[in-house]
Design a protein around this motif. Structure first.
Motif, PDB file in Angstrom:
ATOM      1  N   UNK C  89      38.347   8.050  47.293  1.00 55.62           N
ATOM      2  CA  UNK C  89      37.215   7.523  48.052  1.00 55.62           C
ATOM      3  C   UNK C  89      37.713   6.613  49.184  1.00 55.62           C
ATOM      4  N   UNK C  90      38.669   5.757  48.834  1.00 58.39           N
ATOM      5  CA  UNK C  90      39.231   4.859  49.851  1.00 58.39           C
ATOM      6  C   UNK C  90      39.842   5.661  50.988  1.00 58.39           C
ATOM      7  N   UNK C  91      40.609   6.674  50.624  1.00 63.48           N
ATOM      8  CA  UNK C  91      41.269   7.487  51.652  1.00 63.48           C
ATOM      9  C   UNK C  91      40.230   8.195  52.524  1.00 63.48           C
ATOM     10  N   UNK C  92      39.255   8.797  51.876  1.00 64.24           N
ATOM     11  CA  UNK C  92      38.259   9.554  52.645  1.00 64.24           C
ATOM     12  C   UNK C  92      37.433   8.650  53.564  1.00 64.24           C
ATOM     13  N   UNK C  93      37.155   7.435  53.109  1.00 67.12           N
ATOM     14  CA  UNK C  93      36.337   6.547  53.949  1.00 67.12           C
ATOM     15  C   UNK C  93      37.160   5.936  55.073  1.00 67.12           C
ATOM     16  N   UNK C  94      38.374   5.505  54.761  1.00 65.40           N
ATOM     17  CA  UNK C  94      39.151   4.805  55.788  1.00 65.40           C
ATOM     18  C   UNK C  94      40.067   5.732  56.555  1.00 65.40           C
ATOM     19  N   UNK C  95      40.450   6.829  55.926  1.00 63.55           N
ATOM     20  CA  UNK C  95      41.400   7.727  56.567  1.00 63.55           C
ATOM     21  C   UNK C  95      42.796   7.142  56.671  1.00 63.55           C
ATOM     22  N   UNK C  96      42.993   5.989  56.019  1.00 64.24           N
ATOM     23  CA  UNK C  96      44.272   5.298  56.155  1.00 64.24           C
ATOM     24  C   UNK C  96      45.072   5.354  54.854  1.00 64.24           C
ATOM     25  N   UNK C  97      46.208   6.038  54.943  1.00 71.00           N
ATOM     26  CA  UNK C  97      47.018   6.229  53.741  1.00 71.00           C
ATOM     27  C   UNK C  97      47.587   4.913  53.241  1.00 71.00           C
ATOM     28  N   UNK C  98      47.945   4.040  54.167  1.00 70.34           N
ATOM     29  CA  UNK C  98      48.552   2.776  53.753  1.00 70.34           C
ATOM     30  C   UNK C  98      47.558   1.899  52.996  1.00 70.34           C
ATOM     31  N   UNK C  99      46.336   1.928  53.538  1.00 74.61           N
ATOM     32  CA  UNK C  99      45.283   1.180  52.870  1.00 74.61           C
ATOM     33  C   UNK C  99      45.088   1.717  51.458  1.00 74.61           C
ATOM     34  N   UNK C 100      45.139   3.042  51.355  1.00 74.43           N
ATOM     35  CA  UNK C 100      44.966   3.673  50.057  1.00 74.43           C
ATOM     36  C   UNK C 100      46.087   3.264  49.110  1.00 74.43           C
TER      37      UNK C 100
END
Ligand SMILES: Nc1ncnc2c1ncn2[C@@H]1O[C@H](COP(=O)(O)OP(=O)(O)OP(=O)(O)O)[C@@H](O)[C@H]1O
Ligand SMILES: Nc1ncnc2c1ncn2[C@@H]1O[C@H](COP(=O)(O)OP(=O)(O)OP(=O)(O)O)[C@@H](O)[C@H]1O
Ligand SMILES: [Mg+2]
Ligand SMILES: [Mg+2]
Lengths: 505, 346, 323, 323
Positions: C89-100
């Protein structure tokens, strides 16, 4: 001959713990077994009791050769073994421990609880131990546990009782009771093998002696034919000069103050202070609250009220770590349960406390660890093959030396030592006393909890005698003698007007 | 298998058959004192993999909708193994529910409990598992054997030339787990597939994509080049497993030439249909899968609701199995099965 | 003096044997596998082996810390599912792998420390705490996903899956990450105070406490680190699968991790064992899977053979230990 | 003297509290369940509860012995499947229920002692041994049944299922058998040498050995008795289900049994706890299922609520223990 052990040899891996040792015990004899730490005394006794098997050698009981000695067999033969380290089942009650392995059964084959409790009460009474047989062993403190171990050996008819340093955790009064029992057992025709590092004890109670050194038989004979000096020489293989201990006067300021310390049920309103460079002994008999006090001073037991000041600042007592960092170190009693980390090597056991308050680097350096070890090995004379071996491969006394070293490394301002010389041999003890004096000379302050008067006399500047949770007397060095200590420890001074106890109120 | 009635998902909606009661939006509030509302007991397996998970979601959603619509209550119970399902049935009997909808872990293990339900005079709807020598009030089944049979026939057609030429066709099999469902799918497959199909190796995936991937990777790494090249098709029990196998194929960088032409799955999941075209394009692999929808459970719940409303459905009703391959993959997205399945998403 | 030398050497040999017993098992298993299938012993296969072992292997590292500290964690499998599912969900919403990745690490650590606090503050046995959280974590993620899968969005997918699928100079990324993590944890356990305390706590808690070690803190930290490592594993698993099926993602990872720790020669009673052991333990466990495939064991019998090999592998080491 | 009396009383109170802590939890849970569903507290419901708890409950008894001895058995679930599956074959071939019961008991005991011997002679941790046999036992029965079920033959079925379905004077047979087994095991553990030794071994193995107890024998016996009890449970399960599906019969019984032991107040570290505790523990675990139903917990959240209740139940006892 009741017991003959012939040509006993034992290897632990490459270590030759016993080398062709002969050992005999006659009927009705109390036989002292002497030797330095690591000489092989416990090993020899373990072999006799069937707890370990010899590499070579034979055992004869009443002239009969015993094949494959085992714990069960030695029990059946009437051999009882009080081990050097406590071996009680903490989760069982006193009576359950006493009868463990030899339960009494009813006709229906069930446990005969009633009879076992009754018999336990009897034997506890015999050794004048005032505890309920239904008490959980876990709730007993070390000296009580030791007495339960002793009681266990007296429960059944036996022929030979092995006592491996039974007195290290006992107070004088308890030792006297033990000796009375030993004498009466002897009168009943029993024999006892008695192991101790305390010379006066050995001379008081034993008929014969056998000395081991480095796993070898050295000498055997009657105590009446030798004196302490001679015994020490046999033991160590050289002579020790005991007179070098010089006590200097204390002149430092007060650095440590205990104010109205109370721990409900154990001790009450304990106040004292400690000067820089002073050695304060605290002694007493069982029930004096001394052992709980030692824990409380270190933050290992919560106080009901009271405070401790060090260097003028109040100590935060809720965290041992904070106490250590503030400059206090403590050697606890009951080595096996409280000090020995059995899965760590000798080296790592020695280092562990150092990391808490001294080590600030990210990584541990093996080189430094080795240096620490070598340094301490010299001071305390640890007999060891390879410091990377598990600590459990050391003899009891040598383990204790490692523990003492563990705390010396902290370079604390105040040392609390609870029975620090537990199981340490004559020679090394002397070294440790020297060390304590040396520490004091360097401005360290020490609080020594001890029940051994000779020890107290050798090292203490001042002695607090506790009685039922109170400070009953503070004796200065010039007032320090055994009679005085016993007088206050038994509460003779207060008898008649206020013998009130704080215990379990 | 004799099909008495083929029920398309929306066809069996009980609304039409039932004597429609007053349209009470929330029955519990609407008629509190009049009479205690009827109760439906639903017993299902735990969510242990994707299929059971989605099934529970649909069953609960259906129960909720229908309960609101017709004013009954429901108790929804799941369990990890058969004896706990038995326990649940006992509990429901104690609670004197009015109908039981049961999806047994394994049919025969619930026989005794099912018998108890019938003995107590409570109507029983069984979903998706056969209980030997036992007739519940009504049964609704997906047909696992049929799925296997259809896969076998598809394989026969796909490799018709090779079969005609008398060639041996090497294939791999990726089972679900060790339970009855996979056994039925394999049995069905073996009953129709030509003898010329040679199962080189079987794997048990526990329905897990990751496991299937590892197994395929290891197979590709430890088999001889000839062995690898000889594999022409892969028969699996599940769409997720297909994805795992495809992952391994995609990652393969060995020397052997891959000659896999066909992979079969079960489920017709969106995620899999999405891969049909790209996989064909990149690796030349065709796919076929069978729409065994987790939404089918809705119909069992609907049968229960129908009973509560005085209807009396009976007999064996078989759920529809739709074959989806590259030819009808996109079309299938408009199929009611597909639409119902993904209807719960926002 | 010659006597002494002899003595020391012998000790060293014994120590080596008992210290590196996992190598004995490893080599034994490798020979066994190669006999069954000569192609087993190839670079490609061994690197794949390490790749396959990596995700559970990273969890195994954490599990080793806990087991050395005398504890256990049954919740890691569910923790993987919970973290991985939400990380999608985090990846799909932010699109940011590092954040994930950050999310995985932090959330994993938080869940781990929750276990730790229940053990230390609640004074409940680790087995029971993590049995309960195993059930709870799984339940939460299944509820959030409503039984269905969490899929990585199609636009991010191609690049995202390369984290797990890619390689550096022919070494699979996953294998590399596993190796690096192993070294970090091995250093942590062998060369830092924390590691030493973990051993002490696992061996004699009371003595550790009296030596000044904050036992509760060490235990909580051990759980937190395990959670963190499991979070990283969840991240890698997500990249490897690109889709997380909540009900069975990470299923029985806990048992595999524990088995790997055991065949890596770490004592289940705590206080003993080295991290290198669990590294090889994780690889050995994966080898067993490979052996099952290579030996073409019928699927129904896989469990039997796996069980036998595990016992055998551990036995192999015990022999060496006790002599 | 008054002082002494006081002392004893205090000790007694403390002992009572710690001894009967499971009752505290039990009553707490009962009240909770009754609040949620006033109909909960009825004879019919409580007797059903006991019936439902019985099969896993009997296994829990065995598990308690092992846990008190400081061990654990993860294989009981698979052992149930193996014994039950084959017992169906025995029943169908011989048509004799007594023979089948005998088979269950003996075969269960043999498998249990196998675990025990691997632990004692092989010197492998119980967790690992039984992790391996869990996998092996399951595999064997799945192979024998080729994935399919073992069905009791139709002619025997009606009478055979009455063993589990019947009752005596309104008390379900299963509940009765569970109660009787509990009493037997409770007496065994509290009133015999064997029981005493189990406690001793679990609390301090070394001390037990030095007291002359044959530790290996006690451990093996503990496993054997657990196997035997599990065999009986398998027999009852077969009667209850009349069909055994090899792949998942008895699945995760081990975890339920362990959880039951824990909420029954038996320490996971061994040496402490009483059998009555596991009896109530097993019932409490079953009560949780009932609570989930009564409270209308959404199915996906069952695991969360179950986990929370387990933790809570254990916490409730710890409080009492420590005061
Ligand atoms: N389990 C063991 N493994 C290896 N070496 C051992 C073991 N037990 C004892 N030893 C070695 O055997 C020797 C004799 O030890 P033992 O315990 O008999 O000494 P001791 O005379 O009882 O000493 P102490 O007075 O300190 O108790 C020592 O060198 C010791 O290190
Ligand atoms: N071989 C033996 N082993 C263990 N205990 C023994 C043995 N022989 C005697 N005892 C115990 O020693 C105790 C005698 O101890 P003690 O001497 O204190 O009592 P006593 O009444 O003074 O003895 P006595 O009968 O000689 O006057 C008895 O309780 C007896 O059971
Ligand atoms: Mg000794
Ligand atoms: Mg007398």
């Amino acid at each position: 001959m009741l017991l003959e052990m012939k040509g006993i040899t034992k290897f632990f891996g490459p270590v030759k713990a016993l080398d062709n040792v002969d050992f005999t015990v006659a009927d009705s004899e109390i036989h002292g077994l002497l030797g330095e730490n690591g000489a092989g005394k416990s090993t020899l006794m373990n072999i006799l009791a069937g707890a370990i098997h010899p590499t070579q050698g034979e055992i004869f009981i009443d002239g009969n050769r015993i094949e494959e000695m085992s714990i069960t067999k030695s029990n059946e033969l009437g051999i009882r073994f009080i081990h050097q380290e406590l071996n009680l089942v903490n989760d069982l009650t006193v009576f359950e421990n006493l009868f463990l392995g030899q339960e009494l059964l009813t006709k229906g084959g069930f446990l005969d609880k009633k009879q076992m409790i009754a018999r336990s009460a009897e034997v506890l009474k015999r050794i004048k131990l005032d505890i309920d047989p239904l008490t959980l062993v876990d709730d007993l403190e070390a000296s009580r546990k030791q007495l339960v171990e002793i009681a266990k050996a007296l429960l059944f008819e036996s022929k030979l009782i092995i006592m491996d340093e039974p007195t290290t955790a006992l107070t004088n009064k308890e030792i006297e009771i033990l000796f009375d029992i030993m004498r009466s057992l002897k009168d009943h025709g029993l024999s006892i093998i008695f192991i101790s590092h305390k010379m006066p004890e050995l001379f008081e109670i034993c008929d014969k002696y056998t000395v081991l050194r480095d796993g070898q038989f050295i000498d055997s004979g009657y105590f009446k034919d030798i004196d302490e000096q001679k015994a020490t020489n046999l033991l160590v293989g050289r002579s020790i000069v005991d007179s070098q201990l010089v006590k200097e006067d204390v002149r430092g300021d007060v650095i440590f103050t205990a104010q109205s310390l109370t721990c409900k049920g154990y001790f009450e309103n304990v106040s004292f202070d400690l000067r820089k460079g002073e050695v304060l002994a605290i002694t007493g008999l069982h029930g004096d609250g001394r052992s709980e006090l030692s824990e409380a001073l270190f933050g290992a037991r919560a106080l009901t009220s009271g405070s401790i000041t060090l260097h003028g600042k109040e100590l935060k007592l809720h965290s041992i770590r904070q106490v250590m960092k503030a400059g206090i170190g403590m050697i606890p009693r009951n080595r096996k349960e409280r000090s020995i980390i059995k899965d760590l090597s000798i080296l790592n056991n020695l280092s562990i406390a150092y990391f808490i308050s001294k080590h600030n680097k990210v990584f541990i350096s093996r080189k430094e660890e080795l240096e620490r070890f070598r340094r301490n090995q010299k001071i305390t004379d640890i007999k060891v093959d390879d410091p990377d071996n598990y600590i459990t491969s050391l003899s009891g006394g040598n383990q204790q030396k490692v523990i003492v070293s563990r705390w010396l490394e902290l370079d604390s301002d105040v040392y609390i030592m609870d029975n620090p010389t537990q199981g340490i041999d004559v020679g090394a003890k002397f070294e440790i006393y020297k060390l304590i004096n040396e520490l004091a000379r360097r401005g360290k302050s020490l609080i020594i909890f001890s029940a051994e008067f000779p020890e107290i006399y050798k090292i203490a500047d001042r002695c607090i005698v506790m009685y039922k949770g109170h400070i009953n007397a503070q004796l200065n060095r010039d007032e320090l003698n055994e009679v005085n200590v016993m007088y206050y420890a038994t509460g003779s001074n207060s008898e008649g007007f206020n013998g009130k106890s704080v215990k379990k109120d | 298998a004799p099909v008495e009635e083929t029920a398309a998902p929306e066809a069996a909606a009980p609304a039409e058959q039932a004597a429609a009661p007053t349209e009470a939006p929330a029955a519990e509030e609407a008629a509190p004192a009049a009479e205690t509302p009827k109760v439906m007991g639903i017993v299902m397996p735990n969510a242990t993999h994707g299929f059971t998970g989605e099934s529970i979601k649909h069953a609960e959603a259906a129960a909720k909708e229908l309960a609101a619509q017709y004013g009954f209550e429901y108790k929804f119970l799941t369990a990890g193994e058969a004896s706990e399902q038995n326990n649940h049935i006992d509990t429901l009997l104690n609670e004197q529910v009015d109908v039981v909808v049961l999806w047994p872990m394994n049919g025969d293990e619930l026989r005794s409990a099912a018998q108890k339900v019938m003995d107590a005079g409570i109507p029983l709807v069984i979903y998706d598992r056969l209980i030997t020598d036992f007739t519940p009030t009504v049964e609704f089944m997906g047909d696992n054997v049929k799925i296997g049979e259809m896969t076998g026939e598809y394989f026969n057609n796909y490799f018709a030339d090779e079969i005609a030429a008398g060639e041996t066709i090497n294939i791999l099999e990726f089972k679900g787990d060790l339970s009855t469902v996979p056994t039925q799918r394999t049995d069905g497959f073996l009953s129709t597939a030509s003898e010329q199909f040679n199962i080189v190796q079987s794997f048990t995936t526990d329905w897990q994509r990751a496991k299937a991937m590892e197994q395929m990777e290891t197979f590709l790494n430890t088999s001889t080049d000839e062995e690898i090249s000889s594999i022409q098709a892969i028969f699996t029990h599940d769409d997720e497993v297909v994805l795992g196998v495809l992952d391994a194929i995609a990652a393969y960088n060995g020397a052997a030439e891959l000659n896999i032409r066909l992979i079969s799955g079960v489920g017709a999941r969106r995620e899999n249909i999405d891969t049909f075209a790209p996989v064909k394009e990149q690796y030349g692999i065709d796919q076929v899968t069978y729409a065994f929808s987790p939404a089918l459970i809705r119909q069992a719940v609907e049968l229960g609701a129908e009973i509560l409303n005085g209807g009396s459905p009976s007999g064996l009703i078989l759920g529809e199995t739709v074959e989806v391959d590259n030819s009808n993959g996109e079309e299938f997205r408009n199929h009611p099965i597909y639409i119902t399945r993904y209807s719960l998403e926002d | 003096m010659g006597n002494l030398l002899k003595k020391i050497n012998w000790e060293k040999v014994k120590q080596f044997n008992s210290k590196y017993s996992y190598l004995v098992s490893f080599i034994g298993l490798l020979i066994f596998a190669t006999i069954i299938n000569p192609r087993y012993f190839s670079y490609r296969n061994l690197s794949t082996l390490m790749l396959q072992a990596s995700i559970k292997g990273i969890i195994t590292l954490g599990m080793s810390i806990l087991i050395i500290a005398g504890m256990i964690d049954l919740s890691v499998g569910s923790l993987v599912a919970l973290v991985a599912g939400l990380s999608v969900v985090v990846l799909n919403t932010t699109g940011n792998v590092w954040l994930m990745l950050l999310f995985c690490i932090i959330f994993g650590a938080i869940l781990g420390s929750m276990n730790g606090l229940l053990v230390t503050k609640g004074k409940i046995a680790p087995f029971i705490v993590t049995l309960a959280t195993m059930s709870a974590f799984r339940s939460v993620i299944v509820q959030l996903g409503q039984g269905g899968p969490f899929n990585v969005a199609a636009d991010i997918l191609p690049s995202f899956r390369m984290i797990a699928a890619g390689d550096v100079l022919g070494i699979p990324n996953l294998a590399l990450i596993f190796a690096v993590m192993t070294v970090i944890i091995a250093v942590l356990m062998a060369k830092t105070k924390f590691g030493r305390y973990v051993y002490a706590v696992g061996s004699n808690e009371q003595a550790a406490r009296l030596a000044g070690i904050n036992v509760d803190q060490i235990k909580t930290l051990a759980f937190t680190i395990t959670g963190l490592l499991t979070g990283i594993a969840a991240f890698l698993l997500t990249s490897r699968l690109t889709s997380i099926t909540a009900p069975n993602a990470g299923q029985s990872f806990e048992l595999d991790a524990i088995a790997a720790v055991a065949i890596g020669g770490i004592a289940m009673t705590g206080g003993r064992g080295v991290i290198a052991g669990s590294f090889f333990g994780a690889i050995m466990l994966q080898m067993i899977e490979g052996i099952l495939i290579a030996a073409k064991i019928p699927p129904f019998l896989n469990g039997l053979v796996k069980g036998v090999i595990i016992i055998f592998t551990v036995l192999l080491q015990r022999k060496k230990n006790n002599d």
